[in-house]
Design a protein around this motif. Structure first.
Motif, PDB file in Angstrom:
ATOM      1  N   ASP A 176       0.824  -1.212   0.000  1.00  0.00           N
ATOM      2  CA  ASP A 176       0.000   0.000   0.000  1.00  0.00           C
ATOM      3  C   ASP A 176       0.858   1.262   0.000  1.00  0.00           C
ATOM      4  N   ALA A 177       2.079   1.149   0.522  1.00  0.00           N
ATOM      5  CA  ALA A 177       3.001   2.287   0.537  1.00  0.00           C
ATOM      6  C   ALA A 177       3.767   2.426  -0.782  1.00  0.00           C
ATOM      7  N   GLY A 178       3.529   1.529  -1.726  1.00  0.00           N
ATOM      8  CA  GLY A 178       4.206   1.610  -3.011  1.00  0.00           C
ATOM      9  C   GLY A 178       5.619   1.078  -3.001  1.00  0.00           C
ATOM     10  N   LEU A 179       5.948   0.220  -2.025  1.00  0.00           N
ATOM     11  CA  LEU A 179       7.300  -0.321  -1.931  1.00  0.00           C
ATOM     12  C   LEU A 179       7.447  -1.670  -2.626  1.00  0.00           C
ATOM     13  N   ILE A 180       6.415  -2.497  -2.587  1.00  0.00           N
ATOM     14  CA  ILE A 180       6.468  -3.814  -3.217  1.00  0.00           C
ATOM     15  C   ILE A 180       5.213  -4.027  -4.048  1.00  0.00           C
ATOM     16  N   PRO A 181       5.283  -4.902  -5.056  1.00  0.00           N
ATOM     17  CA  PRO A 181       4.084  -5.211  -5.838  1.00  0.00           C
ATOM     18  C   PRO A 181       3.194  -6.196  -5.092  1.00  0.00           C
ATOM     19  N   TRP A 182       1.921  -6.267  -5.496  1.00  0.00           N
ATOM     20  CA  TRP A 182       0.971  -7.159  -4.831  1.00  0.00           C
ATOM     21  C   TRP A 182       0.076  -7.808  -5.876  1.00  0.00           C
ATOM     22  N   PRO A 183      -0.289  -9.085  -5.689  1.00  0.00           N
ATOM     23  CA  PRO A 183      -1.145  -9.753  -6.671  1.00  0.00           C
ATOM     24  C   PRO A 183      -2.480  -9.025  -6.839  1.00  0.00           C
ATOM     25  N   ASP A 184      -2.880  -8.838  -8.084  1.00  0.00           N
ATOM     26  CA  ASP A 184      -4.143  -8.179  -8.404  1.00  0.00           C
ATOM     27  C   ASP A 184      -5.298  -9.011  -7.844  1.00  0.00           C
ATOM     28  N   ALA A 185      -6.048  -8.444  -6.899  1.00  0.00           N
ATOM     29  CA  ALA A 185      -7.103  -9.181  -6.208  1.00  0.00           C
ATOM     30  C   ALA A 185      -8.179  -9.674  -7.170  1.00  0.00           C
ATOM     31  N   ALA A 186      -8.504  -8.880  -8.183  1.00  0.00           N
ATOM     32  CA  ALA A 186      -9.537  -9.292  -9.136  1.00  0.00           C
ATOM     33  C   ALA A 186      -9.100 -10.528  -9.917  1.00  0.00           C
ATOM     34  N   GLN A 187      -7.853 -10.533 -10.359  1.00  0.00           N
ATOM     35  CA  GLN A 187      -7.348 -11.695 -11.091  1.00  0.00           C
ATOM     36  C   GLN A 187      -7.267 -12.925 -10.191  1.00  0.00           C
ATOM     37  N   VAL A 188      -6.865 -12.711  -8.938  1.00  0.00           N
ATOM     38  CA  VAL A 188      -6.777 -13.825  -7.995  1.00  0.00           C
ATOM     39  C   VAL A 188      -8.154 -14.434  -7.771  1.00  0.00           C
ATOM     40  N   GLN A 189      -9.181 -13.607  -7.642  1.00  0.00           N
ATOM     41  CA  GLN A 189     -10.540 -14.108  -7.417  1.00  0.00           C
ATOM     42  C   GLN A 189     -11.011 -14.977  -8.579  1.00  0.00           C
ATOM     43  N   ILE A 190     -10.726 -14.540  -9.795  1.00  0.00           N
ATOM     44  CA  ILE A 190     -11.134 -15.308 -10.974  1.00  0.00           C
ATOM     45  C   ILE A 190     -10.397 -16.650 -11.018  1.00  0.00           C
ATOM     46  N   LYS A 191      -9.084 -16.615 -10.817  1.00  0.00           N
ATOM     47  CA  LYS A 191      -8.291 -17.850 -10.874  1.00  0.00           C
ATOM     48  C   LYS A 191      -8.689 -18.813  -9.752  1.00  0.00           C
ATOM     49  N   GLN A 192      -8.979 -18.274  -8.572  1.00  0.00           N
ATOM     50  CA  GLN A 192      -9.349 -19.139  -7.458  1.00  0.00           C
ATOM     51  C   GLN A 192     -10.665 -19.859  -7.747  1.00  0.00           C
ATOM     52  N   ALA A 193     -11.618 -19.151  -8.350  1.00  0.00           N
ATOM     53  CA  ALA A 193     -12.897 -19.782  -8.697  1.00  0.00           C
ATOM     54  C   ALA A 193     -12.686 -20.933  -9.674  1.00  0.00           C
ATOM     55  N   ILE A 194     -11.760 -20.753 -10.608  1.00  0.00           N
ATOM     56  CA  ILE A 194     -11.462 -21.813 -11.577  1.00  0.00           C
ATOM     57  C   ILE A 194     -10.851 -23.016 -10.885  1.00  0.00           C
ATOM     58  N   TYR A 195      -9.863 -22.769 -10.001  1.00  0.00           N
ATOM     59  CA  TYR A 195      -9.176 -23.881  -9.344  1.00  0.00           C
ATOM     60  C   TYR A 195     -10.044 -24.588  -8.314  1.00  0.00           C
ATOM     61  N   GLN A 196     -11.096 -23.922  -7.844  1.00  0.00           N
ATOM     62  CA  GLN A 196     -12.004 -24.595  -6.915  1.00  0.00           C
ATOM     63  C   GLN A 196     -12.913 -25.579  -7.634  1.00  0.00           C
ATOM     64  N   LEU A 197     -13.038 -25.421  -8.949  1.00  0.00           N
ATOM     65  CA  LEU A 197     -13.871 -26.331  -9.737  1.00  0.00           C
ATOM     66  C   LEU A 197     -13.058 -27.404 -10.446  1.00  0.00           C
ATOM     67  N   ALA A 198     -11.770 -27.210 -10.535  1.00  0.00           N
ATOM     68  CA  ALA A 198     -10.901 -28.159 -11.238  1.00  0.00           C
ATOM     69  C   ALA A 198      -9.704 -28.467 -10.339  1.00  0.00           C
ATOM     70  N   PRO A 199      -9.006 -29.546 -10.614  1.00  0.00           N
ATOM     71  CA  PRO A 199      -7.828 -29.863  -9.802  1.00  0.00           C
ATOM     72  C   PRO A 199      -6.787 -28.748  -9.874  1.00  0.00           C
ATOM     73  N   VAL A 200      -6.149 -28.480  -8.750  1.00  0.00           N
ATOM     74  CA  VAL A 200      -5.073 -27.491  -8.754  1.00  0.00           C
ATOM     75  C   VAL A 200      -3.878 -28.074  -9.516  1.00  0.00           C
ATOM     76  N   PRO A 201      -2.985 -27.217 -10.010  1.00  0.00           N
ATOM     77  CA  PRO A 201      -1.816 -27.731 -10.736  1.00  0.00           C
ATOM     78  C   PRO A 201      -0.988 -28.681  -9.876  1.00  0.00           C
ATOM     79  N   ASP A 202      -0.162 -29.469 -10.544  1.00  0.00           N
ATOM     80  CA  ASP A 202       0.640 -30.455  -9.811  1.00  0.00           C
ATOM     81  C   ASP A 202       1.867 -29.798  -9.187  1.00  0.00           C
ATOM     82  N   VAL A 203       2.651 -30.602  -8.478  1.00  0.00           N
ATOM     83  CA  VAL A 203       3.788 -30.078  -7.737  1.00  0.00           C
ATOM     84  C   VAL A 203       4.864 -29.517  -8.669  1.00  0.00           C
ATOM     85  N   ASN A 204       4.999 -30.094  -9.861  1.00  0.00           N
ATOM     86  CA  ASN A 204       5.966 -29.537 -10.812  1.00  0.00           C
ATOM     87  C   ASN A 204       5.638 -28.084 -11.138  1.00  0.00           C
TER      88      ASN A 204
END
Length: 280
Positions: A176-204
């Motif tokens: 919030d102070a502009g020192l480090i980047p942060w994951p875009d919350a909107a993109q994270v929400q979309i990706k999380q919804a997808i992974y909740q319906l399908a298997p998460v990626p493997d360990v590789n």
């Protein structure tokens, strides 16, 4: 008289053979340079202020450039920024190793964690202390032009071996102070919804993405202890409410966004005058 003349002649000969006075012209400055300081590393001390000061300034073979007291919130400089402090130990980020040689270390007085019957409990940081760490970090970053992705915790550069500054450290305030980047919350929400319906990626996939960020990560294709520790370290920063180390949907979403172009957002730092007026 003859002896005196010989002595004077010998002295003159020695003077003629002596090295000339060194003269250095500093009027020409190369544009091809930068600071030796490439990283800023944040720690907690696990000790109270008096013990922290003693360990960091005497024969304990450990030091840091700065120590930030908690009460009162105060900053102490212990090592000149031009000198190397002994704070990182065995460490790496991306292709860089031995980060003592290229970093500035800030130690924050904090007891760390205690193990209880309900699990590990980390101590919070007083806001006044965090305000001091933020102000100090801004100055260090400005002086040395440290990249935003190189402002790290000790655990980032030594996952598993170190846990500091821990999940209670407010990395989001640094974003919030502009020192480090942060994951875009909107993109994270979309990706999380997808992974909740399908298997998460493997360990590789997890290992490759974590290494892409900079973490020293096994590339074995096996979800071993070392890999879980790296996942947990990533979670401590970006999802500190749950740092179990499990490869779940939310962690996969955060990790995908963090490693996708345009996924990490940088806020513009607030003007200096507004920072000065902001409450502690």
């Amino acid at each position: 008289m003859k002896t005196k003349l010989l002595t004077l002649a010998a002295a003159a000969l020695l003077a003629a053979c002596a090295s000339p006075t060194l003269q250095i012209d500093r009027t020409h400055v190369s544009q091809n340079q930068d600071s030796r300081v490439q990283f800023l590393v944040l720690h907690y001390t696990v000790l109270d202020f008096e013990k922290s000061m003693k360990v960091l300034t005497t024969g304990g073979k450990v030091s840091a450039h700065y120590l930030v007291e908690e009460n009162p919130a105060r900053v102490y400089q212990l090592v000149d920024e031009n000198n190397r402090a002994w704070h990182a130990g065995v460490s790496s980020w991306g292709t860089a190793t031995n980060l003592n040689s290229s970093s500035i270390g800030i130690e924050i007085v904090n007891p760390g964690f205690t193990d209880s019957p309900l699990g590990r409990v980390y101590a919070p940081y007083p806001q006044a202390q965090i305000d001091q760490v933020l102000a100090l970090s801004r100055q260090i970053v400005a002086r040395h032009h440290i990249r935003s992705d190189r402002i790290l915790g000790h655990n980032d550069i030594a996952p598993g071996r170190k846990q500091d500054p821990g999940p209670m450290f407010p990395w989001k305030q640094f974003a919030d102070a502009g020192l480090i980047p942060w994951p875009d919350a909107a993109q994270v929400q979309i990706k999380q919804a997808i992974y909740q319906l399908a298997p998460v990626p493997d360990v590789n996939w997890f290992q490759q993405r974590l290494a892409q960020i900079g973490y020293q990560t096994p590339r074995t294709g096996v979800f071993d202890v070392a890999t879980r520790e790296v996942v947990s370290t990533f979670q401590m920063k970006y999802r500190p409410t749950n740092y179990s180390g499990d490869m779940d949907a939310e962690t996969a979403a955060l990790l995908e966004v963090a490693t996708t172009p345009g996924g990490m957002l940088m806020k513009q730092p607030a003007p200096a005058d507004s920072q000065a007026r902001s409450p502690n």
